[in-house]
Design an enzyme around this catalytic site. Structure first.
Site, PDB file in Angstrom:
ATOM      1  N   ASN A 184      -8.183  -8.095 -16.433  1.00 42.15           N
ATOM      2  CA  ASN A 184      -8.712  -9.327 -15.848  1.00 42.15           C
ATOM      3  C   ASN A 184      -9.843  -8.920 -14.908  1.00 42.15           C
ATOM      4  O   ASN A 184      -9.614  -8.243 -13.898  1.00 42.15           O
ATOM      5  CB  ASN A 184      -7.590 -10.045 -15.090  1.00 42.15           C
ATOM      6  CG  ASN A 184      -8.058 -11.311 -14.368  1.00 42.15           C
ATOM      7  OD1 ASN A 184      -9.177 -11.374 -13.864  1.00 42.15           O
ATOM      8  ND2 ASN A 184      -7.196 -12.301 -14.318  1.00 42.15           N
ATOM      9  N   PHE A 228       0.819  -1.223   0.000  1.00 43.43           N
ATOM     10  CA  PHE A 228       0.000   0.000   0.000  1.00 43.43           C
ATOM     11  C   PHE A 228       0.844   1.261   0.000  1.00 43.43           C
ATOM     12  O   PHE A 228       0.415   2.311   0.460  1.00 43.43           O
ATOM     13  CB  PHE A 228      -0.989   0.004   1.182  1.00 43.43           C
ATOM     14  CG  PHE A 228      -1.743  -1.279   1.331  1.00 43.43           C
ATOM     15  CD1 PHE A 228      -2.573  -1.732   0.317  1.00 43.43           C
ATOM     16  CD2 PHE A 228      -1.621  -2.055   2.472  1.00 43.43           C
ATOM     17  CE1 PHE A 228      -3.253  -2.930   0.429  1.00 43.43           C
ATOM     18  CE2 PHE A 228      -2.302  -3.258   2.593  1.00 43.43           C
ATOM     19  CZ  PHE A 228      -3.122  -3.702   1.564  1.00 43.43           C
ATOM     20  N   ARG A 255      -9.058   0.055 -20.105  1.00 44.13           N
ATOM     21  CA  ARG A 255      -9.244  -1.367 -20.361  1.00 44.13           C
ATOM     22  C   ARG A 255      -8.938  -2.169 -19.088  1.00 44.13           C
ATOM     23  O   ARG A 255      -7.963  -1.893 -18.393  1.00 44.13           O
ATOM     24  CB  ARG A 255      -8.296  -1.777 -21.470  1.00 44.13           C
ATOM     25  CG  ARG A 255      -8.425  -3.205 -21.842  1.00 44.13           C
ATOM     26  CD  ARG A 255      -7.433  -3.542 -22.947  1.00 44.13           C
ATOM     27  NE  ARG A 255      -7.363  -4.980 -23.035  1.00 44.13           N
ATOM     28  CZ  ARG A 255      -6.244  -5.656 -23.208  1.00 44.13           C
ATOM     29  NH1 ARG A 255      -5.106  -5.018 -23.355  1.00 44.13           N
ATOM     30  NH2 ARG A 255      -6.273  -6.967 -23.254  1.00 44.13           N
ATOM     31  N   ILE A 256      -9.776  -3.135 -18.810  1.00 45.13           N
ATOM     32  CA  ILE A 256      -9.586  -4.004 -17.645  1.00 45.13           C
ATOM     33  C   ILE A 256      -8.972  -5.311 -18.145  1.00 45.13           C
ATOM     34  O   ILE A 256      -9.556  -6.005 -18.973  1.00 45.13           O
ATOM     35  CB  ILE A 256     -10.945  -4.261 -16.956  1.00 45.13           C
ATOM     36  CG1 ILE A 256     -11.540  -2.942 -16.434  1.00 45.13           C
ATOM     37  CG2 ILE A 256     -10.800  -5.277 -15.840  1.00 45.13           C
ATOM     38  CD1 ILE A 256     -10.665  -2.175 -15.471  1.00 45.13           C
ATOM     39  N   GLU A 271      -5.555   2.312  -6.966  1.00 41.69           N
ATOM     40  CA  GLU A 271      -5.822   3.292  -5.922  1.00 41.69           C
ATOM     41  C   GLU A 271      -7.216   3.891  -5.986  1.00 41.69           C
ATOM     42  O   GLU A 271      -7.755   4.308  -4.974  1.00 41.69           O
ATOM     43  CB  GLU A 271      -4.800   4.435  -5.966  1.00 41.69           C
ATOM     44  CG  GLU A 271      -3.583   4.111  -6.750  1.00 41.69           C
ATOM     45  CD  GLU A 271      -2.272   4.316  -5.999  1.00 41.69           C
ATOM     46  OE1 GLU A 271      -1.290   3.795  -6.479  1.00 41.69           O
ATOM     47  OE2 GLU A 271      -2.218   4.972  -4.960  1.00 41.69           O
TER      48      GLU A 271
END
Ligand SMILES: Cc1cc2nc3c(=O)[nH]c(=O)nc-3n(C[C@H](O)[C@H](O)[C@H](O)COP(=O)(O)OP(=O)(O)OC[C@H]3O[C@@H](n4cnc5c(N)ncnc54)[C@H](O)[C@@H]3O)c2cc1C
Ligand code: SF4
Lengths: 328, 721
Positions: free
Chosen positions: B614, B247, B611-612, B688
């Protein structure tokens, strides 16, 4: 952690003997002691493992239930006798800690666990009268959102952390202690001590003495009892406030009540003033509120914990309202 | 063509992780290894008068006690790299060091700057003996007055990050606006608290260093070690295969790394350092406390005329960190008159650092709370207010967006949540004893990219290995990069192996700032694309004809064992577009009227992050961010004792992070977004943005439920009584 030697005892008598040596400490589940040893707060030179001592029975005895000191929190929480006749005990355990800790932790160890005050536990370089008598109290002027408002002294305002101990205090529990000089009984409410000028002395337990069992009397208060715990997080947190309540009702008339507070006292707080205000009254929200006011008269707040005074009152009112159910 | 929503492939390292096969830094055991335990300072400011090591040295198993009294001097440390989007951030990773405290080289002198500073280390044959030895080291100090209270020194704020941004005349526009909000918002110190404690295993062989680290930035660690220990970079080998959460707290080289490496050199044995949970609260960074003023001026239709965002956050003199809470200010709404600045106040506290969505996360709490207040002042729906002020181009510089689907996020989120059924009146919605509140907020996070390299090698059996130095902290990098490679090469993902976490591999940037997928992904894509073309070239065919079986066929035909290609991906010098991800949160809270603990009943969050790659790992990232946001809103705060100068709730029993019981229904909508301009693979990064906006959405819901506006986090019970 200071080096120590380790023995495992199988009998109460030999355990007591081993525990009487200078610097000896019993270990049961270890969930509190080992933590504090790692924090450099507890420094036993002899660690006496009592897990093999046969004190793990929950038995119906004349007038109540006897609980061995080594019964695990998780086992006691779901024991049919406890669930049926002492719901406050069961509930106080189920809202304590986490399942993993409850699987390890013992009833005796739970009653003996030490405060969560961070100055005492983690910040070992800071003044703390409990850890280092006479050094002062860092919490009184410091971070004290979680500290006690009842039973405090100029020397210490640390909260007693146990949930179970609160339910036990409400339901008139009696501890059996065994020491080198034999056996004795102590009322749970007398077992934990107020800090006064000696916050490092926390219980009426002599060196070498061991808790062997806990007796809780049967009765209407035990049967109609509950435990309500308020916390920031939905699970796995010590109490901000908590109320253990038991009512002996005749319709909507309160014959007598048992009340103890958690999260607010320097010891598990038996609320005698609240009980007195409830006895002989009708179970109504106004009566509940008056009882809460009566007990909290002596509350003393510090910089960050004044909210606990009002919150404790509301906690008690809610616990009693829910317990009285339809009658209130 | 690559789909906008990649298939939900299971984690490629999932089995290893759940069966204990994944080896984290501290799980490496080398022959003759010793253990090091830190001694922490117990005063916030002053000098060390004496260190009595006699008892420690006598203690069983202790090999050495090292402090400024006997440690060799180390070289100057290259500091933290500039944050993404700042000047200099485009430097290749192999040139950047990342020591967290450039002005506090471990053991260089007797000065104490904060409680918890690592002032000595005890090396022993076991971890227990080392810890015991550390307890026995007795230190005396000469204390000097400490600066501990940000309020007290608020006049001494410094704009360390050169953050001042102005546009138009904000004060004049605010003064003349007909509807105004002007409030102070506060966020507390928070700690990252990854599950895996920071740890290293360091081993020297002559002037060669091998270092197993738990790091988000191995190439910068390599550079830092090279400079501090005066050895060529090539002599430093950093390995960081698995990282158990970070993180942001593992993006810099913290003192324990340097001290462990130093200890290993001094005792001439490999050394393991494994910090305790308590120690993690002091020398490994935290999100610093902020105090923020937000002033909004609008016309009666809700159009923003002025926005002023200023205040301060804590930092210290030994690090360079500044919390950039006004970064989102410049990106979120169309406002002609703006002033924004985020100065730091230097105090005797441990060094802060970036923590999930640094800047945006505290900054958007203030902005989005103020927007909600403005909506009530205008008697306007909070969502409508945001639509009225939608920024069609980047407010900061007027650049067009590479893509922006915030309106779709609002629309889809609101629809799924049922926002239109909201009664705007506070305290109007009830369920039994509970007050019910609905709140919303926008989310945003910049889409950045840094240089990164990758190498792709295909063997004659048709299997491919991708080599790139990057990190896997649980985000799913190894998984999505394998997918991306498979897709680019046109082979099944089972034929791809992904090798990473090692400085002998091609360099990559810090895995932070939501830029791993974009940066490393661009390199992996480039390398695979080049490899495919090279294989086609070998056989003299059109790359478009290459399919899964071609690799084996072509390599066999030409008697080749393997073929490889490398690609160095660089972001363009001049970015014609503004690149930013957006989202929206809708929250329902339930609050008992008498015992006002806030419980988040349900959330609908919609995101457009390009764009994703996965769908499954992306969802997990969003979940993680949102849950951390619930913690930020309701639970997380590291308490600080301003007299003693120490953090107090330094363990997991008193530092509250959400449990499963605190998390009820979270519904995530991934709004499809095609973006051909942001980077070659069209991703914006999603690590994030999940947390951004959660806290204000909850705070706004709390206001709706109770009529109480809580402007300082976390929203605990006493603030509602
Ligand atoms: C993260 C965390 C959260 C927790 N949350 C809660 C909570 O919400 N509510 C709550 O009530 N508790 C909570 N606990 C405390 C937990 O319940 C206690 O640690 C546990 O009950 C102690 O029991 P044990 O058997 O492990 O004791 P040990 O650690 O073995 O012993 C504790 C002490 O008791 C003494 N002792 C043990 N048995 C005996 C005996 N038979 N006679 C005399 N002395 C004895 C030991 O010498 C030692 O001093 C939490 C603990 C942790 C770590
Ligand atoms: S409250 Fe008690 S335990 Fe806490 S610092 Fe003060 S004396 Fe120590």
């Amino acid at each position: 952690m200071q080096p120590f030697d380790f023995v495992r005892e199988h009998e109460v008598s030999t355990a007591v003997k081993a525990g009487s040596r200078d610097g000896a400490k019993f270990i049961a589940g270890g969930t509190n002691l080992v933590d504090l040893m790692k924090c450099d707060v507890e420094h036993p030179t002899h660690v006496v493992d009592i897990n093999a001592v046969p004190l793990s029975k929950v038995e119906q005895v004349p007038g109540g239930v006897r609980i061995g000191a080594l019964v695990r929190m998780s086992d006691l929480a779901v024991h049919p006798l406890i669930v049926k006749n002492f719901p406050a005990i069961s509930q106080s355990l189920l809202v304590s800690a986490s399942p993993q800790i409850r699987n390890m932790a013992s009833i005796g160890g739970n009653l003996m666990q030490r405060t969560r005050c961070p100055y005492f536990r983690e910040l070992t370089w800071t003044p703390c009268n409990k850890r280092n008598p006479g050094s002062g109290c860092s919490a009184i002027e410091g971070e004290n959102r979680l500290h006690a408002i009842l039973g405090t002294s100029d020397a210490c305002i640390a909260t007693h952390p146990s949930d179970l101990a609160v339910a036990v205090a409400a339901l008139d529990g009696v501890l059996t202690l065994r020491g080198p000089k034999g056996e004795r009984q102590v009322n749970a409410t007398d077992f934990h001590l107020l800090p006064g000028n000696t916050p490092h002395i926390e219980h009426d337990l002599k060196h070498g003495e061991m808790i062997t069992s806990l007796f809780i009397p049967d009765g209407p208060h035990a049967k109609r009892s509950s435990y309500l715990k308020i916390r920031d997080r939905a699970s796995f947190e010590f109490a901000l406030t908590a109320a253990a309540v038991g009512l002996d009702l005749d319709g909507s008339l309160i014959r007598s009540a048992r009340v103890a507070f958690g999260g607010v006292g320097t010891k598990p707080w038996r609320a005698k003033f609240a009980e007195a205000a409830l006895g002989g009254q009708r179970a109504t929200p106004d009566v509940f509120r008056a009882a809460a006011e009566a007990e909290m008269k002596s509350a003393v707040a510090h910089r960050q914990n004044a909210y606990k005074i009002e919150l404790m009152k509301r906690t008690l009112v809610r616990a009693l309202s829910d317990l009285a159910g339809g009658v209130a | 063509m690559m789909p906008p929503l990649g298939p939900p492939l299971d984690r490629v390292d999932g089995r290893k992780k759940v069966t204990g096969g994944a080896k984290f830094a501290a799980e490496h055991n080398l022959e003759n290894m010793a253990y090091a335990a830190m001694v922490m300072s117990t005063i916030p400011s002053g000098t060390i008068r004496s260190i009595d090591t006699a008892a420690a040295k006598r203690s069983t198993g202790v090999i050495a006690v090292i402090s400024h009294l006997n440690a060799p001097r180390l070289g100057p440390a290259p500091g933290q790299p500039p944050a993404a989007g700042q000047p200099g951030a485009a430097a290749p990773p192999q040139q950047q060091g990342n020591f967290a405290e450039p002005q506090l080289i471990p053991f260089s002198d007797n000065k104490v700057h904060y409680v918890g500073q690592r002032i000595a280390v005890v090396v022993a044959d076991t971890i227990e003996h080392a810890a015991r030895g550390a307890e026995l080291v007795k230190v005396t100090y000469d204390e000097t007055p400490a600066r501990l209270d940000m309020q007290q020194f608020r006049e001494q704020g410094v704009d360390r990050a050169k953050s001042l941004f102005t546009k138009g005349d904000a004060d004049a526009a605010f003064a003349s606006a007909s509807v105004k909000i002007d409030q102070i918002y506060r966020t507390p110190h928070e700690h990252h608290n990854p599950m895996e404690a920071h740890s290293i295993v360091a081993a020297w062989d002559g002037d060669h260093l091998t270092l197993y680290d738990s790091s988000q930035n191995i190439f910068a660690v390599q550079q830092t070690m090279s400079r501090l220990f005066g050895i060529p970079k090539e002599n430093v080998h950093i390995l960081s295969q698995f990282v158990g959460g970070a993180f942001g707290s593992k993006g810099s080289t913290w003192p324990h790394v340097v001290i462990g490496v130093l200890a290993a050199r001094m005792v001439n044995r490999p050394v393991k350092v494994f910090l305790t949970r308590k120690q993690l609260f002091f020398g490994n960074g935290h999100r610093p406390e902020t105090q923020q003023r937000v002033a909004l001026g609008a016309n009666p239709e809700g159009k923003l005329l002025a926005m002023i965002h200023e205040g301060m956050s804590q930092s210290n003199d030994v690090c360079t960190y500044a919390e950039r809470f006004v970064r989102p200010t410049k990106a979120i709404y169309a406002v002609d008159n703006m002033r924004a600045i985020n100065p730091i106040v230097s105090l005797n506290l441990p060094s802060p650092t970036y923590m999930r969505a640094p800047g945006e996360s505290p900054g958007m709490f203030a902005i989005e709370s103020a927007m909600d207040e403005l909506a009530y002042a205008l008697k306007m729906d909070p969502l409508q207010l945001r639509l009225v002020n939608h920024a069609d181009v980047n407010p900061e510089d007027g650049k067009p967006w590479s893509s922006k689907s915030l309106k779709e996020c609002y629309a889809q989120g609101a629809d799924k949540f049922g926002w239109s059924k909201r009664n705007p009146e506070p305290r109007s919605m009830k369920s039994g004893r509970d007050l019910i509140g609905w709140g919303m907020a926008s989310a945003t996070y910049p889409a950045h990219r840094s240089p990164a390299s990758a190498r792709a090698v295909v063997k004659s059996d048709g299997t491919v290995t991708i080599y790139t130095g990057t990190h896997e902290m649980g985000m799913g990098t190894a998984t999505v990069m394998s997918q991306l490679a498979a897709e680019t090469l046109g082979i099944p993902v089972e034929r791809v192996r992904f090798e990473y976490g090692d400085t002998t591999l091609p360099p990559t940037p810090i895995s932070a700032g939501s830029m791993t997928a974009a940066s490393v992904g661009s390199a992996v894509f480039g390398a695979c694309d080049a490899l495919k073309k090279r294989v086609a070239e070998i056989d003299g065919v059109d790359p478009a004809t290459i399919n899964a079986e071609s690799y084996h066929t072509i390599l066999s035909k030409h008697y080749l064992d393997d073929v490889e290609a490398r690609f160095d991906a660089k972001p363009p010098q001049q970015e014609p577009h503004a690149t930013q991800a957006f989202g929206a949160h809708f929250v329902e809270v339930a609050i008992d009227q008498d015992i006002p603990v806030v419980r988040v009943q349900r959330m609908v969050s919609a995101f457009a992050g390009g764009r994703i790659l996965n769908a499954k790992t992306a969802r997990s990232q969003y979940f993680g961010g949102i849950i951390q946001g619930i913690g930020m809103a309701l639970l997380e705060e590291t308490h600080f004792d301003k007299r003693l100068g120490t953090f107090t709730n330094v363990n997991f029993a008193e530092y509250m992070v959400p449990t499963n019981a605190d998390v009820r229904s979270i519904d995530i909508i991934m709004v499809p977004e095609e973006d051909h301009d942001v980077n070659p693979i069209g991703v914006k990064g999603i690590g994030e943005i999940g947390i951004v906006g959660v806290a204000p959405a909850i705070a706004n819901a709390v206001f709706h439920a109770t009529g109480k506006r809580v402007r300082d986090l976390p929203i605990t019970i006493e603030k509602l009584m």
